[in-house]
Scaffold this motif. Structure first.
Motif, PDB file in Angstrom:
ATOM      1  N   GLY A  70      13.286  44.917   6.190  1.00 24.82           N
ATOM      2  CA  GLY A  70      11.903  44.916   5.711  1.00 24.82           C
ATOM      3  C   GLY A  70      11.392  43.544   5.329  1.00 24.82           C
ATOM      4  O   GLY A  70      12.090  42.531   5.428  1.00 24.82           O
ATOM      5  N   ARG A  71      10.161  43.519   4.873  1.00 18.54           N
ATOM      6  CA  ARG A  71       9.476  42.280   4.499  1.00 18.54           C
ATOM      7  C   ARG A  71       9.690  42.018   3.008  1.00 18.54           C
ATOM      8  O   ARG A  71       9.226  42.770   2.156  1.00 18.54           O
ATOM      9  CB  ARG A  71       7.985  42.384   4.829  1.00 18.54           C
ATOM     10  CG  ARG A  71       7.173  41.151   4.476  1.00 18.54           C
ATOM     11  CD  ARG A  71       5.711  41.319   4.877  1.00 18.54           C
ATOM     12  NE  ARG A  71       5.527  41.207   6.320  1.00 18.54           N
ATOM     13  CZ  ARG A  71       5.367  42.226   7.155  1.00 18.54           C
ATOM     14  NH1 ARG A  71       5.359  43.468   6.663  1.00 18.54           N
ATOM     15  NH2 ARG A  71       5.218  42.050   8.444  1.00 18.54           N
ATOM     16  N   GLN A  72      10.393  40.957   2.677  1.00 18.02           N
ATOM     17  CA  GLN A  72      10.615  40.595   1.279  1.00 18.02           C
ATOM     18  C   GLN A  72       9.642  39.493   0.867  1.00 18.02           C
ATOM     19  O   GLN A  72       9.426  38.529   1.601  1.00 18.02           O
ATOM     20  CB  GLN A  72      12.049  40.120   1.049  1.00 18.02           C
ATOM     21  CG  GLN A  72      12.354  39.878  -0.427  1.00 18.02           C
ATOM     22  CD  GLN A  72      13.654  39.126  -0.655  1.00 18.02           C
ATOM     23  OE1 GLN A  72      14.079  38.340   0.178  1.00 18.02           O
ATOM     24  NE2 GLN A  72      14.276  39.359  -1.787  1.00 18.02           N
ATOM     25  N   ASP A  73       9.077  39.648  -0.303  1.00 15.44           N
ATOM     26  CA  ASP A  73       8.196  38.620  -0.853  1.00 15.44           C
ATOM     27  C   ASP A  73       9.010  37.724  -1.782  1.00 15.44           C
ATOM     28  O   ASP A  73       9.845  38.220  -2.548  1.00 15.44           O
ATOM     29  CB  ASP A  73       7.057  39.264  -1.644  1.00 15.44           C
ATOM     30  CG  ASP A  73       5.993  38.256  -2.029  1.00 15.44           C
ATOM     31  OD1 ASP A  73       5.031  38.091  -1.259  1.00 15.44           O
ATOM     32  OD2 ASP A  73       6.122  37.620  -3.096  1.00 15.44           O
ATOM     33  N   PRO A  74       8.806  36.398  -1.750  1.00 19.66           N
ATOM     34  CA  PRO A  74       9.546  35.528  -2.669  1.00 19.66           C
ATOM     35  C   PRO A  74       9.198  35.752  -4.130  1.00 19.66           C
ATOM     36  O   PRO A  74       9.976  35.395  -5.013  1.00 19.66           O
ATOM     37  CB  PRO A  74       9.171  34.111  -2.212  1.00 19.66           C
ATOM     38  CG  PRO A  74       7.915  34.267  -1.437  1.00 19.66           C
ATOM     39  CD  PRO A  74       7.969  35.622  -0.806  1.00 19.66           C
ATOM     40  N   THR A  79      15.327  47.710  -3.232  1.00 19.05           N
ATOM     41  CA  THR A  79      13.977  47.958  -3.755  1.00 19.05           C
ATOM     42  C   THR A  79      12.863  47.171  -3.085  1.00 19.05           C
ATOM     43  O   THR A  79      11.743  47.662  -2.985  1.00 19.05           O
ATOM     44  CB  THR A  79      13.919  47.636  -5.262  1.00 19.05           C
ATOM     45  OG1 THR A  79      14.178  46.240  -5.471  1.00 19.05           O
ATOM     46  CG2 THR A  79      14.928  48.464  -6.035  1.00 19.05           C
ATOM     47  N   GLU A  80      13.122  45.958  -2.623  1.00 12.10           N
ATOM     48  CA  GLU A  80      12.020  45.075  -2.238  1.00 12.10           C
ATOM     49  C   GLU A  80      11.585  45.317  -0.798  1.00 12.10           C
ATOM     50  O   GLU A  80      12.338  45.088   0.139  1.00 12.10           O
ATOM     51  CB  GLU A  80      12.417  43.612  -2.411  1.00 12.10           C
ATOM     52  CG  GLU A  80      12.658  43.231  -3.872  1.00 12.10           C
ATOM     53  CD  GLU A  80      12.871  41.743  -4.038  1.00 12.10           C
ATOM     54  OE1 GLU A  80      12.033  40.961  -3.558  1.00 12.10           O
ATOM     55  OE2 GLU A  80      13.890  41.351  -4.631  1.00 12.10           O
ATOM     56  N   ASN A  81      10.354  45.759  -0.656  1.00 13.18           N
ATOM     57  CA  ASN A  81       9.783  45.987   0.668  1.00 13.18           C
ATOM     58  C   ASN A  81       8.270  45.927   0.543  1.00 13.18           C
ATOM     59  O   ASN A  81       7.652  46.833  -0.018  1.00 13.18           O
ATOM     60  CB  ASN A  81      10.217  47.335   1.238  1.00 13.18           C
ATOM     61  CG  ASN A  81       9.756  47.529   2.666  1.00 13.18           C
ATOM     62  OD1 ASN A  81       9.521  46.561   3.387  1.00 13.18           O
ATOM     63  ND2 ASN A  81       9.606  48.776   3.082  1.00 13.18           N
ATOM     64  N   LEU A  82       7.691  44.845   1.034  1.00 12.80           N
ATOM     65  CA  LEU A  82       6.238  44.705   0.996  1.00 12.80           C
ATOM     66  C   LEU A  82       5.663  45.526   2.151  1.00 12.80           C
ATOM     67  O   LEU A  82       5.751  45.134   3.309  1.00 12.80           O
ATOM     68  CB  LEU A  82       5.839  43.233   1.120  1.00 12.80           C
ATOM     69  CG  LEU A  82       4.363  42.924   0.862  1.00 12.80           C
ATOM     70  CD1 LEU A  82       3.987  43.242  -0.583  1.00 12.80           C
ATOM     71  CD2 LEU A  82       4.052  41.477   1.180  1.00 12.80           C
ATOM     72  N   THR A 100       3.692  46.069  -9.695  1.00  7.71           N
ATOM     73  CA  THR A 100       3.894  47.497  -9.938  1.00  7.71           C
ATOM     74  C   THR A 100       4.291  48.192  -8.638  1.00  7.71           C
ATOM     75  O   THR A 100       5.230  48.985  -8.590  1.00  7.71           O
ATOM     76  CB  THR A 100       2.626  48.139 -10.515  1.00  7.71           C
ATOM     77  OG1 THR A 100       2.287  47.486 -11.744  1.00  7.71           O
ATOM     78  CG2 THR A 100       2.848  49.615 -10.784  1.00  7.71           C
ATOM     79  N   GLY A 101       3.577  47.858  -7.570  1.00  3.22           N
ATOM     80  CA  GLY A 101       3.885  48.458  -6.279  1.00  3.22           C
ATOM     81  C   GLY A 101       5.037  47.798  -5.571  1.00  3.22           C
ATOM     82  O   GLY A 101       5.683  48.410  -4.718  1.00  3.22           O
ATOM     83  N   TYR A 102       5.313  46.519  -5.907  1.00  7.64           N
ATOM     84  CA  TYR A 102       6.429  45.806  -5.280  1.00  7.64           C
ATOM     85  C   TYR A 102       7.548  45.742  -6.304  1.00  7.64           C
ATOM     86  O   TYR A 102       7.428  45.075  -7.334  1.00  7.64           O
ATOM     87  CB  TYR A 102       5.997  44.405  -4.859  1.00  7.64           C
ATOM     88  CG  TYR A 102       7.072  43.651  -4.121  1.00  7.64           C
ATOM     89  CD1 TYR A 102       7.296  43.888  -2.767  1.00  7.64           C
ATOM     90  CD2 TYR A 102       7.868  42.717  -4.766  1.00  7.64           C
ATOM     91  CE1 TYR A 102       8.286  43.215  -2.085  1.00  7.64           C
ATOM     92  CE2 TYR A 102       8.857  42.031  -4.092  1.00  7.64           C
ATOM     93  CZ  TYR A 102       9.064  42.278  -2.746  1.00  7.64           C
ATOM     94  OH  TYR A 102      10.051  41.604  -2.077  1.00  7.64           O
TER      95      TYR A 102
END
Length: 773
Positions: free
Chosen positions: A195-199, A685-688, A701-703
């Motif tokens: 998935g897409r992880q945000d820094p 947990t992390e998935n943008l 909250t959503g991320y």
């Protein structure tokens, strides 16, 4: 006893009870605390969001609500007429080269002009006398769109209409190594998605632009690559690099490119247009919309092995979703393809790698880019090989691991220390944690926490492994160089180097190097700006190696200047003198003086560069000596999984890492623990989420970032200090490789607990529900 005697005895007792102060940490190998630790703890550290200037204006950026649309018109009339608005800029106000971007590609416009290519792309920026006014004025810019269907599936990008003048394909790497007809008795296949992880930088992204009398501009930013940012800004503003100065201020930590250029560049434009200082502090939503993310990746694998579990051939297809612009996707793809087989001996490898543009949010540099995605896939394949042969997963890995002298699928020989077998054996043999008790008071031990788990009888424990590798420094011919100056005056040393402290500990390391080399206790590292010679970006362990090496060379030159008069006086060479504990002594004890006495009244300084040996680009068959050095890590994960509801608790991660040399034990431990925790976020947990290209819930909250309650016990069971002879101090980068290995280890452990394939990260609850439950 007389009163005087009693008093004397009491004083003597008090003196005896007075604790002896511990010695201050000093030099390499000591746990020297960070220089900014006190300021950050007390809340006095000046972050970029705290900046202020006389006559300050506030900026706001208008961003696209669509992932793909044709711009019919932009009307700024209402925004310009609002009271308090001082300037509105669009693509028409960019006087220089309108494109920017990191890596080899400059393909991203400062403002969208004809087409919007991703959700959140900048369209206009406003400067006003109040932040609320700026935001309202940005909202008052009227944009007429012709909404287009977005291309969000990277597999569709090959056949879709071009999303960019440069086309949809950014790079294709076909790696060919060995015999294409080779085959093994055992074949396992897998399809994997990352998935897409945000820094997710915790500190706000912020900046201040101040116009200069010479027509230039100064930008105060939490930049991790000030000279690179300066050159991009100068080109966009139509100025020479000498007319743009970047001052690095208040970097609160970075695991990727720290600041979004989508607001850096408009800041300077607004300052030049208004003649006033302009500040912008991005909201969390703007950060999610603007900065780059980890590349979502689709991976198809086929492993061939013999009946003993030794890998015969690996075939793979790797597809990186670059989002709307190229950024560093070419570099990420090179790492993914080169490390697609992992730290294993693979005599035959055939890998196809692509990076493509889509209408998804842009992807870019995040710790372990490329290497992390393929690690999750090749470690899943190793688990499948072990399961098919009925072998222990750790044993299958041990039969295949790389060692120094082995050859990568790129044809490059591993010349650096590669103690992969030693690392894996260390975590395999480390004692397993105790099983949780099935009692009400220990419910917090169950997956999901208190009242969050199902029945204790549904909990299964799993043990899994992940072995990761990363390259250090830039690759494929990148010119890695850094310059540093060391000055000593009045017994105080100062280091000038444009290496940005991003949390990796460079300023602490620089102090330790000078202390060790010169015997000077008080060492200051000067603030960074672009008036100093360039040091490059703060990633892939660059500053430990290249900038630390430059500081060491400059300090040694000053050392020679300091010792030469003494050596000449006593008729010996400087090599016969040593500096330790603030004293200068000769080999024979004839000379003994203090550094302070030798420095009395002197001002010494030297400037030096460090440039590692060159590398070369991968050729048309994916072959070449593309990397300066590599680092390795093995992790054993222990997880508890509720196999009925799919909740996962990571109980323990045992880590063994190849570090070259420990330069600062406390700092190194913290870096490893932080990298492991970031990997747990990737795993669970992390998935943008970006349905149809729209960023969903761009907030914390959503991320879901992992918190302290989600962090497992992290046991650093072994640090292998086998020095890399070509690296300054022999040290290796330490923070990226745990990020690479830990998600794979967690997925492996969930696989062991549930019997499910677990082919997607982050692991969704339905993927952790055991078959037949």
């Amino acid at each position: 006893m007389s009163n005087d005697a009693a008093t004397a005895e009491a004083e003597g007792t008090a003196e005896a009870a007075t604790p002896v102060p511990e010695p201050i940490p000093h030099g390499l190998g000591a746990s020297l605390p960070p220089a900014d630790a006190r300021a950050k703890t007390e809340g006095t550290f000046p972050y970029a969001a705290d900046l202020w200037a006389e006559g300050l204006l506030w900026a706001a950026v208008l961003r696209s609500p669509h992932p793909h649309a044709r711009i019919v018109s932009i009307d700024t009339t209402h925004a310009r007429e609002m009271p308090g608005v001082r300037a509105v800029v669009t693509h028409e106000d960019v006087p220089g080269t309108p494109l920017h971007g990191r890596g080899a590609h400059a393909d991203r416009p400062v403002f969208a002009s004809d087409v919007v290519r991703h959700h959140g792309e900048p369209l206009a920026a406003v400067a006003a006398d109040h932040p609320d006014t700026a935001r309202m004025a940005a909202a008052a810019v009227i944009v007429e769109y012709e909404v287009l269907d977005p291309v969000t599936d990277p597999e569709q990008a090959f056949e879709a209409e071009p999303l960019h003048p440069d086309g949809n394909l950014i790079r294709h790497i076909p790696l060919r190594h060995g015999d294409p007809e080779a085959a093994g008795e055992v074949v396992v296949e897998g399809l994997y998605r990352i998935g897409r992880q945000d820094p997710a930088p915790i500190g706000a992204e912020a900046g201040l632009a101040v116009p200069r009398p010479d027509g230039g501009v100064e930008l105060y930013l939490a930049s991790t690559d000030p000279h690179g940012d300066r050159d991009i800004a100068a080109a966009c503003y139509g100025l020479s690099p000498e007319q743009v100065k970047i001052v690095v201020t208040g970097v609160p930590g970075a695991t990727a490119d720290r600041e979004d250029q989508g607001f850096q560049l408009p800041l300077g434009l607004l300052a030049l247009k208004t003649g006033c200082p302009v500040k912008l502090t991005a909201t969390r939503e703007e950060s999610f919309l603007g900065h780059t993310h980890r590349h979502p990746t689709l991976l198809r694998y086929r492993h061939h092995a013999d009946t003993e579990g030794r890998i015969v051939k690996v075939e793979a297809q790797i597809l990186l979703d670059a989002g709307a612009y190229a950024d560093t996707s070419s570099d990420a793809l090179a790492a993914a393809v080169a490390f697609a087989c992992g730290p294993y001996v693979v005599p035959n490898a055939f890998i196809e790698g692509w990076a493509v543009r889509t209408n998804n949010p842009p992807s870019g540099h995040v710790r372990g880019e490329g290497a992390m995605q393929v690690c999750a896939a090749y470690e899943a394949q190793m688990d499948k090989v072990a399961k098919k042969l009925g072998l222990d997963p750790a044993e299958v890995r041990l039969r295949n691991v790389l060692a120094t002298g082995d050859v990568l699928p790129t044809g490059q020989t591993v010349t650096c220390p590669a103690p992969v077998a030693e690392l894996l054996q260390a975590v395999r043999d480390f004692p397993l944690p105790a099983l949780p008790k099935d009692t009400p008071e220990d419910e917090w031990l169950l997956p999901g926490g208190p009242e969050g788990a199902g029945e204790p009888g549904a909990v299964r424990r799993g043990v899994g492994y992940g072995i990761g590798m990363v390259h250090m420094l830039g690759a494929e011919g990148a010119d890695e160089v850094s310059t540093a100056t060391v000055k000593v005056q009045d017994g105080v040393a100062t280091v000038l180097c444009a290496a940005v402290e991003t949390g990796q500990g460079f300023t602490t390391l620089a102090r330790q190097i000078v202390q060790e080399t010169l015997g000077v206790d008080e060492v200051h590292v000067a603030p960074v700006d672009t008036d100093q010679p360039p040091a490059g970006a703060g990633c892939r362990g660059r500053h430990t190696w290249v900038s630390g090496g430059a500081v060491e060379r400059a300090a040694k030159m000053v050392r020679t200047q300091l010792l030469q008069p003494l050596a000449h006086q006593f008729g010996m060479s400087t090599e016969l003198l040593q500096i330790a504990d603030g004293k200068i002594t000769s080999y024979d004890g004839v000379l003994s003086t203090t550094v302070a006495e030798a420095l009395d009244g002197k001002e010494l300084w030297a400037t030096a560069q460090c440039r590692p040996h060159p590398t070369e680009p991968l050729d048309e068959a994916g072959q070449g000596d593309a990397f300066v050095g590599m680092a390795f890590c093995a992790i054993r994960a222990v997880v508890d999984v509720d196999i009925e509801i799919g909740s996962v608790r990571v109980v323990e991660l045992a880590v063994a890492q190849d570090v070259g040399r420990v330069l600062n034990p406390a700092q190194l431990t913290a870096r490893i623990e932080a990298g492991v925790t970031q990997g747990v976020g990737i795993a669970l947990t992390e998935n943008l989420r970006t349905p149809r290209g729209l960023i969903r819930h761009p907030d914390l909250t959503g991320y879901a970032l992992p918190t302290a309650l989600d962090t497992p016990d992290i046991r650093i069971v072994k640090l292998v200090e086998e020095r890399d002879v070509v690296a300054p101090f022999g040290a290796k980068a330490v923070s990226a490789v745990p990020v690479v290995a830990s998600p794979a280890a967690v997925a492996s452990a969930v696989r062991a607990a549930t019997g499910r394939p677990v082919n997607r990260l982050p692991i969704r609850p339905q993927a952790a529900v055991a078959t037949g439950t």
